[in-house]
Design a protein around this motif. Structure first.
Motif, PDB file in Angstrom:
ATOM      1  N   LYS A   7      35.353 -62.767 -53.548  1.00  0.00           N
ATOM      2  CA  LYS A   7      34.624 -61.837 -52.689  1.00  0.00           C
ATOM      3  C   LYS A   7      33.453 -62.500 -51.970  1.00  0.00           C
ATOM      4  O   LYS A   7      33.047 -62.061 -50.901  1.00  0.00           O
ATOM      5  CB  LYS A   7      34.122 -60.653 -53.518  1.00  0.00           C
ATOM      6  CG  LYS A   7      35.232 -59.727 -54.014  1.00  0.00           C
ATOM      7  CD  LYS A   7      35.962 -59.065 -52.868  1.00  0.00           C
ATOM      8  CE  LYS A   7      36.989 -58.060 -53.369  1.00  0.00           C
ATOM      9  NZ  LYS A   7      37.809 -57.509 -52.282  1.00  0.00           N
ATOM     10  N   ASN A   8      32.891 -63.560 -52.543  1.00  0.00           N
ATOM     11  CA  ASN A   8      31.731 -64.195 -51.928  1.00  0.00           C
ATOM     12  C   ASN A   8      32.101 -65.392 -51.060  1.00  0.00           C
ATOM     13  O   ASN A   8      31.230 -65.999 -50.441  1.00  0.00           O
ATOM     14  CB  ASN A   8      30.743 -64.646 -53.012  1.00  0.00           C
ATOM     15  CG  ASN A   8      30.164 -63.463 -53.773  1.00  0.00           C
ATOM     16  OD1 ASN A   8      29.873 -62.429 -53.176  1.00  0.00           O
ATOM     17  ND2 ASN A   8      30.019 -63.616 -55.079  1.00  0.00           N
ATOM     18  N   MET A  13      47.633 -61.940 -37.729  1.00  0.00           N
ATOM     19  CA  MET A  13      48.665 -62.104 -38.756  1.00  0.00           C
ATOM     20  C   MET A  13      48.148 -62.925 -39.936  1.00  0.00           C
ATOM     21  O   MET A  13      48.589 -62.732 -41.073  1.00  0.00           O
ATOM     22  CB  MET A  13      49.918 -62.713 -38.126  1.00  0.00           C
ATOM     23  CG  MET A  13      50.669 -61.705 -37.246  1.00  0.00           C
ATOM     24  SD  MET A  13      52.192 -62.343 -36.491  1.00  0.00           S
ATOM     25  CE  MET A  13      51.542 -63.135 -35.019  1.00  0.00           C
ATOM     26  N   LEU A  14      47.185 -63.803 -39.681  1.00  0.00           N
ATOM     27  CA  LEU A  14      46.557 -64.534 -40.766  1.00  0.00           C
ATOM     28  C   LEU A  14      45.753 -63.583 -41.654  1.00  0.00           C
ATOM     29  O   LEU A  14      45.785 -63.692 -42.891  1.00  0.00           O
ATOM     30  CB  LEU A  14      45.648 -65.620 -40.189  1.00  0.00           C
ATOM     31  CG  LEU A  14      45.162 -66.701 -41.156  1.00  0.00           C
ATOM     32  CD1 LEU A  14      46.320 -67.519 -41.699  1.00  0.00           C
ATOM     33  CD2 LEU A  14      44.152 -67.610 -40.456  1.00  0.00           C
ATOM     34  N   ILE A  15      45.053 -62.655 -41.039  1.00  0.00           N
ATOM     35  CA  ILE A  15      44.293 -61.661 -41.808  1.00  0.00           C
ATOM     36  C   ILE A  15      45.230 -60.809 -42.652  1.00  0.00           C
ATOM     37  O   ILE A  15      44.936 -60.497 -43.817  1.00  0.00           O
ATOM     38  CB  ILE A  15      43.461 -60.767 -40.869  1.00  0.00           C
ATOM     39  CG1 ILE A  15      42.337 -61.578 -40.215  1.00  0.00           C
ATOM     40  CG2 ILE A  15      42.864 -59.582 -41.627  1.00  0.00           C
ATOM     41  CD1 ILE A  15      41.591 -60.830 -39.132  1.00  0.00           C
ATOM     42  N   GLN A  16      46.363 -60.427 -42.094  1.00  0.00           N
ATOM     43  CA  GLN A  16      47.320 -59.606 -42.833  1.00  0.00           C
ATOM     44  C   GLN A  16      47.813 -60.330 -44.079  1.00  0.00           C
ATOM     45  O   GLN A  16      48.004 -59.718 -45.136  1.00  0.00           O
ATOM     46  CB  GLN A  16      48.472 -59.205 -41.910  1.00  0.00           C
ATOM     47  CG  GLN A  16      48.041 -58.190 -40.851  1.00  0.00           C
ATOM     48  CD  GLN A  16      49.047 -58.020 -39.719  1.00  0.00           C
ATOM     49  OE1 GLN A  16      49.854 -58.912 -39.454  1.00  0.00           O
ATOM     50  NE2 GLN A  16      48.992 -56.887 -39.041  1.00  0.00           N
ATOM     51  N   GLU A  17      48.019 -61.645 -43.987  1.00  0.00           N
ATOM     52  CA  GLU A  17      48.388 -62.419 -45.168  1.00  0.00           C
ATOM     53  C   GLU A  17      47.205 -62.578 -46.120  1.00  0.00           C
ATOM     54  O   GLU A  17      47.359 -62.537 -47.341  1.00  0.00           O
ATOM     55  CB  GLU A  17      48.913 -63.799 -44.762  1.00  0.00           C
ATOM     56  CG  GLU A  17      50.286 -63.788 -44.144  1.00  0.00           C
ATOM     57  CD  GLU A  17      51.394 -63.603 -45.168  1.00  0.00           C
ATOM     58  OE1 GLU A  17      51.090 -63.362 -46.352  1.00  0.00           O
ATOM     59  OE2 GLU A  17      52.564 -63.705 -44.781  1.00  0.00           O
ATOM     60  N   ALA A  56      39.352 -57.670 -39.244  1.00  0.00           N
ATOM     61  CA  ALA A  56      38.503 -58.656 -39.903  1.00  0.00           C
ATOM     62  C   ALA A  56      37.434 -57.974 -40.755  1.00  0.00           C
ATOM     63  O   ALA A  56      36.987 -56.864 -40.456  1.00  0.00           O
ATOM     64  CB  ALA A  56      37.846 -59.546 -38.856  1.00  0.00           C
ATOM     65  N   ASN A  57      37.010 -58.663 -41.812  1.00  0.00           N
ATOM     66  CA  ASN A  57      35.905 -58.149 -42.615  1.00  0.00           C
ATOM     67  C   ASN A  57      34.620 -58.102 -41.808  1.00  0.00           C
ATOM     68  O   ASN A  57      33.790 -57.214 -41.995  1.00  0.00           O
ATOM     69  CB  ASN A  57      35.713 -59.015 -43.862  1.00  0.00           C
ATOM     70  CG  ASN A  57      36.900 -58.916 -44.804  1.00  0.00           C
ATOM     71  OD1 ASN A  57      37.778 -59.763 -44.771  1.00  0.00           O
ATOM     72  ND2 ASN A  57      36.949 -57.885 -45.619  1.00  0.00           N
ATOM     73  N   ILE A  67      41.394 -62.518 -49.738  1.00  0.00           N
ATOM     74  CA  ILE A  67      40.496 -63.425 -49.036  1.00  0.00           C
ATOM     75  C   ILE A  67      39.839 -62.657 -47.894  1.00  0.00           C
ATOM     76  O   ILE A  67      40.514 -61.994 -47.114  1.00  0.00           O
ATOM     77  CB  ILE A  67      41.264 -64.630 -48.469  1.00  0.00           C
ATOM     78  CG1 ILE A  67      41.888 -65.443 -49.607  1.00  0.00           C
ATOM     79  CG2 ILE A  67      40.355 -65.508 -47.623  1.00  0.00           C
ATOM     80  CD1 ILE A  67      42.829 -66.520 -49.136  1.00  0.00           C
ATOM     81  N   GLN A  68      38.518 -62.753 -47.812  1.00  0.00           N
ATOM     82  CA  GLN A  68      37.802 -62.077 -46.733  1.00  0.00           C
ATOM     83  C   GLN A  68      37.679 -63.013 -45.532  1.00  0.00           C
ATOM     84  O   GLN A  68      37.373 -64.194 -45.673  1.00  0.00           O
ATOM     85  CB  GLN A  68      36.424 -61.627 -47.205  1.00  0.00           C
ATOM     86  CG  GLN A  68      36.507 -60.554 -48.295  1.00  0.00           C
ATOM     87  CD  GLN A  68      35.206 -59.806 -48.467  1.00  0.00           C
ATOM     88  OE1 GLN A  68      34.380 -59.763 -47.549  1.00  0.00           O
ATOM     89  NE2 GLN A  68      35.020 -59.216 -49.638  1.00  0.00           N
ATOM     90  N   ILE A  69      37.930 -62.448 -44.367  1.00  0.00           N
ATOM     91  CA  ILE A  69      37.986 -63.237 -43.135  1.00  0.00           C
ATOM     92  C   ILE A  69      36.939 -62.733 -42.140  1.00  0.00           C
ATOM     93  O   ILE A  69      36.794 -61.534 -41.921  1.00  0.00           O
ATOM     94  CB  ILE A  69      39.377 -63.142 -42.484  1.00  0.00           C
ATOM     95  CG1 ILE A  69      40.458 -63.606 -43.451  1.00  0.00           C
ATOM     96  CG2 ILE A  69      39.419 -63.920 -41.192  1.00  0.00           C
ATOM     97  CD1 ILE A  69      40.889 -65.016 -43.338  1.00  0.00           C
ATOM     98  N   HIS A  70      36.248 -63.695 -41.519  1.00  0.00           N
ATOM     99  CA  HIS A  70      35.230 -63.420 -40.506  1.00  0.00           C
ATOM    100  C   HIS A  70      35.662 -64.121 -39.217  1.00  0.00           C
ATOM    101  O   HIS A  70      36.036 -65.298 -39.249  1.00  0.00           O
ATOM    102  CB  HIS A  70      33.872 -63.909 -40.986  1.00  0.00           C
ATOM    103  CG  HIS A  70      33.496 -63.368 -42.330  1.00  0.00           C
ATOM    104  ND1 HIS A  70      32.783 -62.206 -42.504  1.00  0.00           N
ATOM    105  CD2 HIS A  70      33.799 -63.818 -43.584  1.00  0.00           C
ATOM    106  CE1 HIS A  70      32.633 -61.967 -43.801  1.00  0.00           C
ATOM    107  NE2 HIS A  70      33.249 -62.924 -44.476  1.00  0.00           N
ATOM    108  N   VAL A  71      35.612 -63.410 -38.094  1.00  0.00           N
ATOM    109  CA  VAL A  71      36.243 -63.875 -36.857  1.00  0.00           C
ATOM    110  C   VAL A  71      35.237 -63.938 -35.714  1.00  0.00           C
ATOM    111  O   VAL A  71      34.390 -63.052 -35.558  1.00  0.00           O
ATOM    112  CB  VAL A  71      37.418 -62.947 -36.469  1.00  0.00           C
ATOM    113  CG1 VAL A  71      37.994 -63.327 -35.110  1.00  0.00           C
ATOM    114  CG2 VAL A  71      38.507 -62.996 -37.536  1.00  0.00           C
TER     115      VAL A  71
END
Length: 379
Positions: free
Chosen positions: A7-8, A22-26, A49-50, A32-36
């Protein structure tokens, strides 16, 4: 050492298009948290995105500000500010793929010279300051902008003197026009430990007008020795670069049986979309595994697959409508992926459809049926 993430752990992506979506969906399946970061406020990643930062990924200060608090930065487009990525690396932020590799690949002139310097089979070429320098004596040839081209933009096939009107200004690569039997692609993933996996060779069919992939077949309908040559050539590119992450190598199979590198993309790629349903591990999961230095997944084919790009129909620009979508969903073995773009325009990639079959021979008819069933139009 494997990274500790949870989470961190902050994974940043430069680029918020459909590849990032599609990367976020996986990534959701792996917690895994994703920032874009992307310059378009309603980019396909924005709603998933998170956190989403609307900003220019080519701007040094913007990339530095975005990346400073991230544990890892990766990309879904190579045309980013590589100096900022180098400086983030110097500050201890992990960047994958390496920005030095991005600098080689995002300039098609440097990329082609890299192949020549490393004895990697590719078509003959030369570098010029502007496509407007070309004359009828230079034809036939393929003209490519050295930077900024994508999805068929920045590429012109020049066969006759009349085609010289299509030549564009700016630094370009001029390539010999080779006699192509088929266009192929191999996607390779490699983690920091050096573990390497290749996806089976796929066969690409291009739209002759838009110069982008219309549909593909996976695995490619080619002889075993040609498939082996294609995989070996793709590995040669990855090895020469000492690449880490995921890289797609597009190739030509010539009418004389040669396999030549066309160009590479240091990221997930249109030629791997079918892997979401067609392979044990998709290219998007493999991207995450490779950049996080996790064990790579199996690239084994589950079932023969085709992928049809859903692009905006000619003559339509505006709010998107997927005409025939209900009929598409009635088809067996068909899996649509819509990218969340609100506006269509001619040849804009709006989604794709994966088609699964029991035998490769069944795929062409299914591709034709999908293309006849759905159109991307506007109100």
């Amino acid at each position: 050492m494997k990274p500790v993430y949870g989470k961190n752990f902050k994974l940043g992506i430069l680029g918020g298009g459909q590849l990032g979506r599609m990367l976020i969906q996986e990534a959701a399946s792996l917690d895994i948290q994703i920032h874009v970061l992307d310059p378009t406020h309603d980019a396909p990643c924005a709603e998933l995105a998170n956190s989403f930062t609307c900003g220019e990924f080519r701007d040094y200060d913007t990339v530095m500000k975005f990346g400073t608090d991230k544990d890892l930065i990766t990309i879904e487009i190579e045309d980013v500010n590589t100096q900022a990525l180098k400086d983030l690396q110097a500050q201890g932020v992990k960047v994958c793929p390496d920005p030095a590799h991005l600098e080689i690949i995002k300039d098609k002139g440097i990329q082609k010279q890299f192949y020549a310097d490393h004895n990697i089979a590719t078509s003959d070429f030369r570098l010029i300051e502007s496509g407007t320098e070309l004359t009828a004596d230079d034809l036939p040839c393929v003209l490519k902008a050295r930077t900024g081209g994508y999805d068929g933009k920045g590429v012109a096939v020049l066969r006759s003197a009349d085609d010289l009107a299509k030549a564009f200004d700016g630094p370009c690569v001029v390539e010999d026009l080779v006699d192509i039997e088929k266009e192929l692609s191999v996607i390779i993933a490699r983690n920091e430990q050096g573990e390497t996996k290749a996806f089976p060779v796929v066969e690409l069919v291009f739209d002759p007008v838009a110069n982008l992939v219309d549909y593909l077949f996976a695995p490619a309908n080619i002889a075993d020795d040609v498939a082996a040559s294609a995989e070996k050539l793709a590995m040669q590119v990855a090895d020469a670069l000492e690449f880490r992450g995921i890289i797609a190598i597009e190739m030509f199979l010539t009418t004389s049986g040669e396999v030549l590198v066309n160009e590479a993309a240091p990221r997930t790629h249109n030629s791997g979309h079918h892997s979401i349903e067609g392979n044990i591990c998709s290219q998007f999961e493999q991207h995450l595994r490779s950049v996080l230095n996790l064990p790579l997944g199996s690239t084994e084919t589950l079932r023969p697959a085709a992928m049809v790009n859903l692009v905006g129909a000619e003559g339509y620009t505006g709010p998107v409508i997927y005409d025939g979508f209900d009929d598409l969903l009635r088809m067996e073995g068909v899996y649509p992926h819509i990218y969340g773009k609100s506006t269509t325009k001619p040849f804009r990639k709006m989604g794709h459809v994966t088609i699964l079959a029991n035998e490769v021979a069944e795929l062409p008819a299914k591709v034709a049926q999908v293309k006849e069933t759905i159109r991307v139009i506007s109100k």
